[in-house]
Design an enzyme around this catalytic site. Structure first.
Site, PDB file in Angstrom:
ATOM      1  N   HIS A  62      -2.736   9.136 -24.058  1.00 29.88           N
ATOM      2  CA  HIS A  62      -1.653   8.315 -24.602  1.00 29.88           C
ATOM      3  C   HIS A  62      -1.388   7.071 -23.760  1.00 29.88           C
ATOM      4  CE1 HIS A  62       0.052  12.406 -26.101  1.00 29.88           C
ATOM      5  NE2 HIS A  62      -0.880  11.947 -26.920  1.00 29.88           N
ATOM      6  N   LYS A  71       3.650   6.151 -15.059  1.00 29.53           N
ATOM      7  CA  LYS A  71       4.113   7.541 -15.077  1.00 29.53           C
ATOM      8  C   LYS A  71       3.872   8.196 -13.725  1.00 29.53           C
ATOM      9  CE  LYS A  71       3.024   8.048 -19.975  1.00 29.53           C
ATOM     10  NZ  LYS A  71       2.144   8.682 -20.964  1.00 29.53           N
ATOM     11  N   TYR A 131       7.482  14.239 -16.044  1.00 24.95           N
ATOM     12  CA  TYR A 131       7.060  12.893 -15.706  1.00 24.95           C
ATOM     13  C   TYR A 131       8.181  11.890 -15.842  1.00 24.95           C
ATOM     14  CZ  TYR A 131       5.571  13.093 -20.682  1.00 24.95           C
ATOM     15  OH  TYR A 131       5.487  13.311 -22.036  1.00 24.95           O
ATOM     16  N   ASP A 168      -3.084  13.557 -31.733  1.00 22.37           N
ATOM     17  CA  ASP A 168      -4.177  13.485 -30.774  1.00 22.37           C
ATOM     18  C   ASP A 168      -5.529  13.741 -31.424  1.00 22.37           C
ATOM     19  OD1 ASP A 168      -2.397  12.812 -28.808  1.00 22.37           O
ATOM     20  OD2 ASP A 168      -2.242  14.833 -27.997  1.00 22.37           O
TER      21      ASP A 168
END
Length: 181
Positions: A62, A71, A131, A168
């Site tokens: 992503h 991140k 995250y 995905d």
């Protein structure tokens, strides 16, 4: 905290100092000053995310084409194989990837800067993944590269086809993906 540059130097593996004894352990999971010293620039986090997944779930790869997100990722329960792919066309490491095992046991974190696609696969029975992000989630700008892209040739440590979301499963090939300049 020890910051270890990976094969793509902007991606850092962060190892905290853990203090433990028969009672348990303590460690500082985030220190803004030390983090900025490690990455060499000012970073502000605006959002924290927490996911739980079962074994063989693969999330990613992503990224957001606008409102890109850096991140800082870690696992607080279980174990994952975490991957960052450089999708900055002007970078000398464009299209290269790095991967690291993150687990509750090793307490390592990975810094994935803006301009990278990110994903992970769960290796343990379950995993809880945290995250911090440098920008807000913007679904209209989110993109996904297919996990098993032949050009990227990521060496995922799974023996079976992973469990994927519909999003995905429909990820684009790297050669067709929108990337950063």
């Amino acid at each position: 905290m020890k910051a270890i540059p990976q094969a793509i130097p902007e991606v850092l593996l962060l190892e905290p100092r853990v203090f433990g004894d028969e009672r348990g352990f303590f460690y500082e999971s985030f220190n803004h000053r030390q983090f900025e010293e490690a990455v060499g620039r000012s970073v502000s986090f605006v959002q924290d995310n927490h996911s739980r997944s079962v074994k063989n779930v693969l999330r990613g790869l992503h990224y957001q084409v606008q409102q890109p997100q850096g991140k800082l990722v870690r696992v607080v329960q279980g174990e994952v194989f975490d991957v960052a792919v450089d999708i900055r066309r002007s970078s000398p490491t464009f299209s290269q990837w790095v991967g690291a095992i993150l687990s509750a046991k090793n307490k390592h974190q990975l810094w994935v800067p803006e301009g990278f696609a990110h994903g992970f696969v769960v290796l343990s029975e379950t995993a809880e993944f945290l995250y911090k992000t440098t920008n807000y989630y913007a679904p209209e700008h989110e993109r996904s590269i297919i996990w098993n892209d032949l050009d990227l040739a990521i060496e995922w440590p799974v023996d079976i086809k992973p469990s994927l979301s519909a999003k995905d499963s429909a990820g684009s090939a790297f050669r067709d993906a929108e990337v950063f300049d």
